[in-house]
Design a protein around this motif. Structure first.
Motif, PDB file in Angstrom:
ATOM      1  N   ALA A 149       0.836  -1.204   0.000  1.00 14.73           N
ATOM      2  CA  ALA A 149       0.000   0.000   0.000  1.00 14.73           C
ATOM      3  C   ALA A 149       0.870   1.253   0.000  1.00 14.73           C
ATOM      4  N   GLN A 150       1.943   1.244   0.780  1.00 17.79           N
ATOM      5  CA  GLN A 150       2.859   2.393   0.810  1.00 17.79           C
ATOM      6  C   GLN A 150       3.429   2.659  -0.576  1.00 17.79           C
ATOM      7  N   ARG A 151       3.874   1.589  -1.245  1.00 15.85           N
ATOM      8  CA  ARG A 151       4.430   1.761  -2.592  1.00 15.85           C
ATOM      9  C   ARG A 151       3.366   2.250  -3.572  1.00 15.85           C
ATOM     10  N   GLY A 152       2.178   1.665  -3.484  1.00 14.57           N
ATOM     11  CA  GLY A 152       1.119   2.055  -4.400  1.00 14.57           C
ATOM     12  C   GLY A 152       0.666   3.492  -4.219  1.00 14.57           C
ATOM     13  N   LEU A 153       0.756   3.998  -3.007  1.00 15.20           N
ATOM     14  CA  LEU A 153       0.365   5.381  -2.717  1.00 15.20           C
ATOM     15  C   LEU A 153       1.524   6.347  -2.871  1.00 15.20           C
ATOM     16  N   ASP A 154       2.725   5.821  -3.147  1.00 12.79           N
ATOM     17  CA  ASP A 154       3.934   6.641  -3.311  1.00 12.79           C
ATOM     18  C   ASP A 154       4.183   7.499  -2.069  1.00 12.79           C
ATOM     19  N   LEU A 155       4.132   6.847  -0.913  1.00 13.59           N
ATOM     20  CA  LEU A 155       4.363   7.535   0.361  1.00 13.59           C
ATOM     21  C   LEU A 155       5.793   7.285   0.825  1.00 13.59           C
ATOM     22  N   PRO A 156       6.456   8.301   1.391  1.00 10.87           N
ATOM     23  CA  PRO A 156       7.846   8.141   1.805  1.00 10.87           C
ATOM     24  C   PRO A 156       8.030   7.356   3.100  1.00 10.87           C
ATOM     25  N   GLU A 157       6.956   7.132   3.855  1.00  7.73           N
ATOM     26  CA  GLU A 157       7.048   6.493   5.166  1.00  7.73           C
ATOM     27  C   GLU A 157       5.840   5.591   5.345  1.00  7.73           C
ATOM     28  N   GLN A 158       6.103   4.318   5.764  1.00  2.00           N
ATOM     29  CA  GLN A 158       5.014   3.346   5.877  1.00  2.00           C
ATOM     30  C   GLN A 158       3.981   3.760   6.912  1.00  2.00           C
ATOM     31  N   ARG A 159       4.406   4.453   7.966  1.00  2.00           N
ATOM     32  CA  ARG A 159       3.464   4.833   9.011  1.00  2.00           C
ATOM     33  C   ARG A 159       2.423   5.843   8.524  1.00  2.00           C
TER      34      ARG A 159
END
Length: 604
Positions: A446-456
């Protein structure tokens, strides 16, 4: 204090004029006095109209243009000098090019040696050149440093100029560009520079070259002071810093408040006398503050498609050495080979995005077209979408309004967070459709799919998705157990079969009949709907506790046969179930049999 930089051609009387105004010798080095020219930066000061006015006397000779730029860079106004007996000269133009590129808007024109020749011709010619620059129509004064004629008029103009210059913010972050560094016996390393804003106090800890240094002593205008507030010429004595570790172009700065930028997006403004920015060379020198750094140029906007400012262009600069920059900073580009100023630049972004796709550069130019380089928290957060809290200070920004979504040291633009929530719902649905047996989308995916820099940050997005839940590091739709409908129906049948005979594990053919193959059963077990006791043996998740309750009613110890009969099952199930109870500490071996260790209801 107000600070001015002198400008003008070599040997046009700048240093003589400063001596006449201040009574001080700006040419500090014996070589400078011997040759009659200012090679390095000299400093002098005087009082005018209740203000202290300090002069940075910069060199005029072409060979020393980089020193001249070091002196002009940090100061907001100029005293431009032209000799009446020589008129406008090549270095006059080069100094004016630099002032124009750096966006200097105020100053005063001084025509020296008026006792040697009528000054009006030189004055009018200089005013025409100045009018082509950001300086515009400056007030002009004709003087003689030798006879003193006109000096009172010049002091009056300097008093007016000092009154026009804005007062800097004393609470601003310190960024002192070092323009000289030397040692003093018994004191150690001393650096000098123009403090444009902020405050330095003896005992302060500042950053220098990535390390923390302490201010041992402080001087301003030749006297020791406890605190210096910008704008001011200062000399800072640093504790425990060898001279070889500091040089011109370094910065003393407030710790943790500046970002070292290696790649910057800038708007290039046309040089003086040009309407548009011409084709830039692939390599340039960037002058900012007292620093001069080589840089590689990547155009963003086309030459025939200028962006927001008329005639300007946006480019990306990759600096050979990172510099502490912020949006809105001014610098100039120079072609060292051609000895020419190519234009001034306004820094627009010190943390620009990568340009990976075809057409990304042109799209980036469109984004930058609406930016004037003025840092604004709401604008930056909206543009970047996700912004590290620690970068706010480095960008010179205030914290976002209270209630701005944040987690793990990051802020998220509220509108972008809503888009992320919608996208997360899509990702979970896409994952379920692609692999129905997987019990939800992994959080890292999900983090990768949303292109977020931090998993939290995923939890921040998940909070906006009432129909999604996260369990065991996976995200799924609430209520579906993470299993497709057909599998959930088959599991329901198995659980119904086990309701009356909880230890009668279904045979392989029964599982196959229900469509529960190996992958389906693996997903069911992972979802916690069934317990895998051994290969081919599946029971209710609470089967171990229920078995202990039954076995506790037997005479202890008990045999496998007694256990099988009490549980109402076969040896195929009883043996691996007793092995599981033994591994999990519910039973213990005793003689040739087994004994219950502890009932579940007795556990604390």
């Amino acid at each position: 204090m107000k600070v001015l930089a002198t400008a003008g051609h070599v040997d046009h009387g700048k240093s003589t004029l400063i001596r006449a105004l201040t009574g001080m010798e700006p040419d500090r080095w014996a070589e400078e006095r011997r040759r009659g020219m200012t090679i390095d930066l000299g400093f002098a000061w005087t009082d005018v109209g209740g203000d202290t006015l300090a002069f940075v006397d910069v060199p005029g000779h072409e060979r020393f243009v980089t020193q001249m730029l070091a002196g002009v860079g940090p100061v907001p106004a100029t005293m431009f000098v032209v000799a009446a007996d020589a008129g406008w000269m090549p270095q006059s133009g080069e100094h004016l090019d630099a002032l124009h590129a750096l966006g200097v808007h105020d100053g005063v024109l001084v025509v020296t040696r008026s006792d040697l020749m009528e000054p009006e011709l030189a004055r009018d010619e200089a005013l025409e050149h100045l009018a082509e620059s950001t300086l515009g129509r400056l007030p002009a004064v004709c003087v003689s440093g030798t006879t003193g004629a006109g000096l009172d008029d010049l002091r009056a103009e300097l008093t007016a100029l000092a009154g026009r210059l804005p007062d800097p913010d004393p609470t601003a972050d310190v960024r002192l560009w070092v323009d000289r560094a030397f040692t003093i016996r018994g004191a150690g390393t001393v650096v000098t520079g123009t403090l444009g804003a902020g405050r330095i106090t003896v005992g302060d800890e500042l950053e220098l070259g990535g390390r923390t240094v302490a201010v041992r002593g402080l001087q301003s205008l030749g006297a020791a002071v406890g605190t210096a507030t910008g704008v001011a010429r200062v000399a800072v004595n640093l504790r425990g810093v060898p001279l070889e570790e500091v040089s011109r172009g370094d910065t003393l700065r407030t710790p943790g408040r500046w970002l070292d930028a290696g790649i910057v997006d800038v708007r290039v403004h046309p040089p003086r006398g040009a309407e548009v920015v011409g084709r830039l060379p692939a390599q340039v020198m960037v002058h900012v503050g007292s620093a001069a750094v080589a840089a590689r140029v990547r155009p963003l906007s086309r030459e025939d498609a200028p962006d927001a400012a008329p005639g300007a262009r946006t480019v990306r600069l990759t600096l050979r050495e990172p510099l502490p920059l912020r949006p809105g900073d001014r610098a100039l580009l120079r072609d060292p080979g051609a000895h020419a100023v190519l234009g001034g630049v306004t820094v627009l972004d010190v943390r620009p995005p990568e340009l990976r796709r075809r057409g990304a550069a042109r799209a980036r130019a469109g984004e930058l077209a609406v930016s004037d380089g003025t840092p604004d928290t709401a604008v930056e957060l909206s543009r970047r979408r996700v912004l590290r809290a620690a970068d706010l200070a480095g960008l010179g920004l205030a914290d976002p309004p209270s209630g701005t979504p944040s987690a793990a040291g990051w802020y998220v633009d509220p509108e972008h967070l809503g888009n992320l929530a919608a996208r997360l719902v899509e990702l979970v649905a896409e994952h379920a459709a692609a692999d129905p047996l997987e019990p939800g989308l992994p959080t890292r995916a999900a983090q990768r799919g949303l292109d977020l820099p931090e998993q939290r940050l995923v939890a921040l997005v998940l909070a906006r998705c009432p129909d999604l839940v996260e369990e065991g590091g996976r995200i799924r739709r609430a209520g579906d157990g993470g299993l497709p409908a057909a599998v959930r129906e088959a599991v329901g049948t198995v659980l119904a079969d086990l309701a009356d005979a909880p230890f009668a594990a279904p045979e392989a053919n029964r599982l196959a009949e229900l469509g529960l193959g190996g992958r389906q059963l693996g997903a069911v077990v992972k979802a916690g709907e069934l317990l895998r006791v051994a290969d081919g043996i599946y029971l209710r998740p609470d089967a171990p506790d229920r078995a202990v309750e039954v076995l506790a009613t037997l005479e202890q110890p008990f045999t496998v046969s007694a256990a099988r009969q009490a549980l109402g099952t076969t040896r195929r199930v009883a043996v691996p179930l007793l092995e599981l109870l033994g591994r999990t500490g519910r039973t213990r071996p005793e003689g040739d049999g087994h004994a219950v260790r502890q009932l579940p209801s007795d556990r604390s």
